[in-house]
Design a protein around this motif. Structure first.
Motif, short mmCIF file in Angstrom:
data_model
loop_
_atom_site.label_atom_id
_atom_site.label_comp_id
_atom_site.label_asym_id
_atom_site.label_seq_id
_atom_site.Cartn_x
_atom_site.Cartn_y
_atom_site.Cartn_z
N ALA A 37 3.89 5.07 -11.43
CA ALA A 37 4.81 4.00 -11.07
C ALA A 37 6.14 4.24 -11.78
N LEU A 38 7.22 4.22 -11.03
CA LEU A 38 8.56 4.35 -11.58
C LEU A 38 9.19 2.96 -11.59
N MET A 39 9.62 2.49 -12.78
CA MET A 39 10.15 1.14 -12.92
C MET A 39 11.62 1.18 -13.31
N ALA A 40 12.42 0.32 -12.69
CA ALA A 40 13.85 0.26 -12.97
C ALA A 40 14.28 -1.19 -13.17
N PRO A 41 14.42 -1.63 -14.45
CA PRO A 41 14.93 -2.98 -14.71
C PRO A 41 16.41 -3.07 -14.33
N PHE A 42 16.83 -4.24 -13.84
CA PHE A 42 18.24 -4.42 -13.51
C PHE A 42 18.58 -5.90 -13.60
N GLY A 43 19.84 -6.22 -13.42
CA GLY A 43 20.33 -7.59 -13.54
C GLY A 43 21.04 -7.78 -14.87
N ALA A 44 21.81 -8.86 -14.98
CA ALA A 44 22.60 -9.13 -16.18
C ALA A 44 21.73 -9.16 -17.44
N ALA A 45 20.57 -9.77 -17.35
CA ALA A 45 19.67 -9.85 -18.50
C ALA A 45 18.45 -8.95 -18.31
N ARG A 46 18.54 -8.02 -17.36
CA ARG A 46 17.42 -7.12 -17.03
C ARG A 46 16.16 -7.90 -16.68
N GLN A 47 16.35 -9.05 -15.99
CA GLN A 47 15.23 -9.90 -15.63
C GLN A 47 14.52 -9.43 -14.36
N TRP A 48 15.15 -8.58 -13.58
CA TRP A 48 14.56 -8.02 -12.36
C TRP A 48 14.02 -6.63 -12.65
N THR A 49 12.91 -6.27 -11.99
CA THR A 49 12.38 -4.92 -12.10
C THR A 49 11.98 -4.44 -10.71
N GLY A 50 12.54 -3.32 -10.29
CA GLY A 50 12.12 -2.66 -9.06
C GLY A 50 11.08 -1.61 -9.41
N ILE A 51 10.03 -1.52 -8.62
CA ILE A 51 8.93 -0.59 -8.91
C ILE A 51 8.62 0.22 -7.65
N VAL A 52 8.49 1.53 -7.83
CA VAL A 52 8.06 2.44 -6.77
C VAL A 52 6.78 3.10 -7.24
N ARG A 53 5.72 3.04 -6.42
CA ARG A 53 4.44 3.67 -6.76
C ARG A 53 4.14 4.78 -5.76
N ILE A 54 3.68 5.90 -6.25
CA ILE A 54 3.22 6.99 -5.38
C ILE A 54 1.92 7.53 -5.96
N GLY A 55 1.01 7.92 -5.08
CA GLY A 55 -0.26 8.43 -5.56
C GLY A 55 -1.19 8.83 -4.44
N ILE A 56 -2.45 8.91 -4.78
CA ILE A 56 -3.52 9.30 -3.86
C ILE A 56 -4.51 8.15 -3.76
N ALA A 57 -4.95 7.86 -2.54
CA ALA A 57 -5.94 6.79 -2.31
C ALA A 57 -7.20 7.38 -1.68
N SER A 58 -8.33 6.99 -2.20
CA SER A 58 -9.62 7.30 -1.58
C SER A 58 -9.97 6.12 -0.69
N ASN A 59 -9.94 6.32 0.63
CA ASN A 59 -10.11 5.24 1.60
C ASN A 59 -11.46 5.34 2.30
N HIS A 60 -12.16 4.23 2.36
CA HIS A 60 -13.47 4.15 3.03
C HIS A 60 -13.34 3.15 4.18
N THR A 61 -13.67 3.59 5.39
CA THR A 61 -13.59 2.74 6.58
C THR A 61 -14.98 2.57 7.16
N LYS A 62 -15.38 1.33 7.43
CA LYS A 62 -16.68 1.03 8.01
C LYS A 62 -16.48 0.18 9.26
N VAL A 63 -17.19 0.53 10.34
CA VAL A 63 -17.14 -0.23 11.59
C VAL A 63 -18.54 -0.75 11.88
N ASP A 64 -18.66 -2.07 12.07
CA ASP A 64 -19.91 -2.71 12.49
C ASP A 64 -19.67 -3.27 13.88
N ALA A 65 -20.60 -3.01 14.81
CA ALA A 65 -20.43 -3.49 16.19
C ALA A 65 -21.74 -4.10 16.69
N VAL A 66 -21.60 -5.20 17.45
CA VAL A 66 -22.75 -5.87 18.06
C VAL A 66 -22.40 -6.19 19.51
#
Length: 126
Positions: A37-66
């Protein structure tokens, strides 16, 4: 910084096939992601933070049908890229609130779809 995350979503799907058999199905996708995660505080008092996340996800998909004459389920797992954006506002030195957008792709039966989540965030610092 580094992060770990998990998200799960279930969506009901109504399918009308060519044989007039209406299938009541449910697609469940769960993801576990890790990255940086890359974080960048900003604003007059640095009260705001923008965050960018990059990575890898292990995704599991399940389908149930009737259907009226058939029932079953199947599942698949895939590893896909993961991206996220967030904007946080510090309401005090120990707490912040924000909004987050995260996205990855899931796959099932040769098809692919983008899955996104928008979340409200409350953070406490100890």
């Amino acid at each position: 910084g580094a992060y770990l995350g998990r998200i799960k979503a279930t969506v009901p799907v109504l399918v009308d096939d060519d044989d007039e058999d209406i299938l009541d199905s449910r697609i469940t996708s769960s993801s576990f992601g890790a990255g940086v995660a890359l974080m960048a505080p900003f604003g007059a008092a640095r009260q705001w933070t923008g965050i960018v996340r990059i990575g890898i996800a292990s995704n599991h998909t399940k389908v149930d049908a009737v259907g009226s004459t058939v029932a079953g389920s199947a599942s698949e797992s895939h590893t896909e890229p993961y991206v996220g954006l967030a904007l946080h506002y510090a309401v005090s030195s120990g707490a912040d609130v924000g909004v987050s957008y995260d996205s990855t792709r899931i796959g099932f039966g040769g098809g692919r779809a983008t899955v996104s989540a928008v979340s409200a965030v409350v953070g406490l610092k100890f």
